[in-house]
Design a protein around this motif. Structure first.
Motif, PDB file in Angstrom:
ATOM      1  N   LEU A  65      -5.050  -4.205  -4.543  1.00 57.09           N
ATOM      2  CA  LEU A  65      -3.810  -3.451  -4.728  1.00 57.09           C
ATOM      3  C   LEU A  65      -2.825  -4.204  -5.622  1.00 57.09           C
ATOM      4  O   LEU A  65      -2.080  -3.590  -6.394  1.00 57.09           O
ATOM      5  CB  LEU A  65      -3.180  -3.144  -3.366  1.00 57.09           C
ATOM      6  N   TYR A  71       0.495   4.087  -2.687  1.00 61.41           N
ATOM      7  CA  TYR A  71      -0.840   4.564  -3.011  1.00 61.41           C
ATOM      8  C   TYR A  71      -1.302   5.688  -2.088  1.00 61.41           C
ATOM      9  O   TYR A  71      -1.015   5.684  -0.889  1.00 61.41           O
ATOM     10  CB  TYR A  71      -1.861   3.425  -2.885  1.00 61.41           C
ATOM     11  N   VAL A  99      -2.638   0.512   5.492  1.00 63.75           N
ATOM     12  CA  VAL A  99      -2.843   1.314   4.289  1.00 63.75           C
ATOM     13  C   VAL A  99      -2.518   2.782   4.515  1.00 63.75           C
ATOM     14  O   VAL A  99      -2.110   3.494   3.605  1.00 63.75           O
ATOM     15  CB  VAL A  99      -4.301   1.141   3.791  1.00 63.75           C
ATOM     16  N   ALA A 115       0.808  -1.223   0.000  1.00 63.28           N
ATOM     17  CA  ALA A 115       0.000   0.000   0.000  1.00 63.28           C
ATOM     18  C   ALA A 115       0.839   1.270   0.000  1.00 63.28           C
ATOM     19  O   ALA A 115       0.300   2.352  -0.258  1.00 63.28           O
ATOM     20  CB  ALA A 115      -0.928  -0.003   1.214  1.00 63.28           C
ATOM     21  N   SER A 141      -4.724   6.538  -0.659  1.00 59.58           N
ATOM     22  CA  SER A 141      -5.901   5.675  -0.581  1.00 59.58           C
ATOM     23  C   SER A 141      -7.091   6.325   0.111  1.00 59.58           C
ATOM     24  O   SER A 141      -6.936   7.146   1.013  1.00 59.58           O
ATOM     25  CB  SER A 141      -5.553   4.379   0.174  1.00 59.58           C
TER      26      SER A 141
END
Length: 389
Positions: free
Chosen positions: A80, A35, A105, A32, A37
């Motif tokens: 993901l 990203y 995340v 993660a 998110s």
């Protein structure tokens, strides 16, 4: 994942993540890291809202997302893994998994939709769910919390965070928020609500009334404190995207994992709708087209549905009743459903499965309301008939 799909065991949305977690418990946090998110959670509307958020974010580039409802940790991992090359992620997360997923995340945004009773044999009492969402948000004070100010339980979950964007989209179901988790009793007046002491001398929390929304819905218009953006469909909130571009993208969403899709089966035009708990059923019944005189309602009682279906008695099924309308009950727990419908004054026929119920209808339009596994299994049969699986 390929083996799962090839063997007809499922879509593969969970098994890839399950294997990855066995190989490396830190896999999600490493995966993660690149990203930015958004985590979307709540009792109802997670999949639909996630699909809309994804559409809005895609106006600025590719997006990783678990738009088929695989919303536990393994499903997030799979999403993901599939989204390599994207820089943003729109992630649907089960309410009970929010703290654990968010810890790995580190989301830029949380979207908190609503809370109501759901699968009591799995999830438990609603106060414990509110506590999970509160813990998830509190552990990330730098994140933006987009929260539904019409739901007191969501307000309580988000109230401690410094970066809350309050959104108003209506709340038709208020039966699970009579008491406020931080103390006090909820009193409603139209769209507003406020708290009063539940007993003499009780001190109320600092936030003791419905917060003023910064975004709200007016018919099909999404109204912010600033320029407005017209929507041609349900609403969604995105991060870092121009509101007009987001509105245009959201308006293009017509179905989510088969929900709201229309299928022609031997001359019967069936529109599929998902409902999983009292609040969801109550809202779904308002979407039945009054011009349609055939309705199929299907209920299973598998683990993903919750095996305790006593909540059927909390739903006002009289909304289905209409002169000349035929109602067909089906599913593994169709007999329980049929009894409930009869007590609501809704006479129904009873058949074993949703496909049998559709076949029992006359050619023409049919509205189908199914719970989770009833929808899943029916969709598999539809896909095979249509040659898409």
């Amino acid at each position: 994942r390929f083996a799962s799909r090839a063997l007809g065991r499922g879509s593969g949305g969970m098994i890839g993540g399950e294997v990855a977690m066995r190989i490396s418990p830190k896999f999600l946090s490493e995966l993660a890291a690149p990203y930015s998110s958004v985590i979307v959670t709540g009792t109802n509307g997670k999949s639909t809202t996630t699909r809309m958020v994804r559409a809005a974010l895609e106006s600025a580039g590719s997006v990783a997302s678990n738009i088929n409802g695989d919303n536990m940790t393994s499903g997030v991992i799979t999403a993901l893994m599939q989204g390599r090359g994207a820089t943003r992620a729109a992630l649907e997360v089960d309410e009970m998994h929010v703290p654990a997923v968010a810890a790995d995340v580190n989301p830029a945004v949380f979207v908190y939709l609503n809370l109501s009773r759901d699968q009591l044999d799995r999830v438990g009492e609603i106060g414990s769910v509110e506590r999970r969402l509160r813990d998830g948000a509190s552990a990330h004070p730098d994140a933006i919390i987009v929260a539904n100010c019409d739901d007191p339980l969501i307000v309580s979950a988000a109230a401690d965070n410094p970066n809350v964007v309050w959104v108003a989209a209506g709340a038709g179901w208020g039966g699970d928020s009579a008491a406020y988790p931080r103390g006090g009793r909820v009193v409603r007046s139209g769209e507003d609500w406020h708290l009063i002491p539940a007993f003499d001398g009780e001190a109320l929390p600092e936030l003791s009334a419905r917060p003023k929304p910064q975004w709200w819905l007016e018919d099909v218009e999404l109204a912010p404190e600033g320029p407005r953006a017209t929507l041609r469909g349900p609403d969604g909130i995105a991060m870092g995207i121009d509101p007009a571009a987001a509105a245009a993208a959201v308006s293009s969403v017509t179905e989510v994992a088969g929900r709201y899709s229309v299928h022609d089966v031997n001359g019967r035009s069936a529109r599929l709708m998902l409902a999983k708990n009292p609040a969801g059923w109550q809202e779904a019944m308002t979407m039945i087209d009054p011009r349609v005189d055939q309705v199929v309602i299907g209920v299973n009682g598998q683990v993903p549905d919750g095996q305790d279906l006593s909540w059927l008695w909390d739903v006002d099924f009289s909304a289905v009743k209409q002169p000349g309308r035929r109602v067909v009950a089906c599913g593994e727990r169709g007999a329980d459903l049929a009894v409930r419908l009869e007590y609501a004054g809704v006479h129904c026929d009873l058949v074993p499965l949703p496909m049998d119920a559709l076949a029992a209808c006359e050619p023409g339009r049919v509205e189908m309301l199914l719970n989770y596994t009833a929808m899943r299994d029916f969709k598999v049969l539809l896909d095979r008939k249509e040659g898409t699986r």
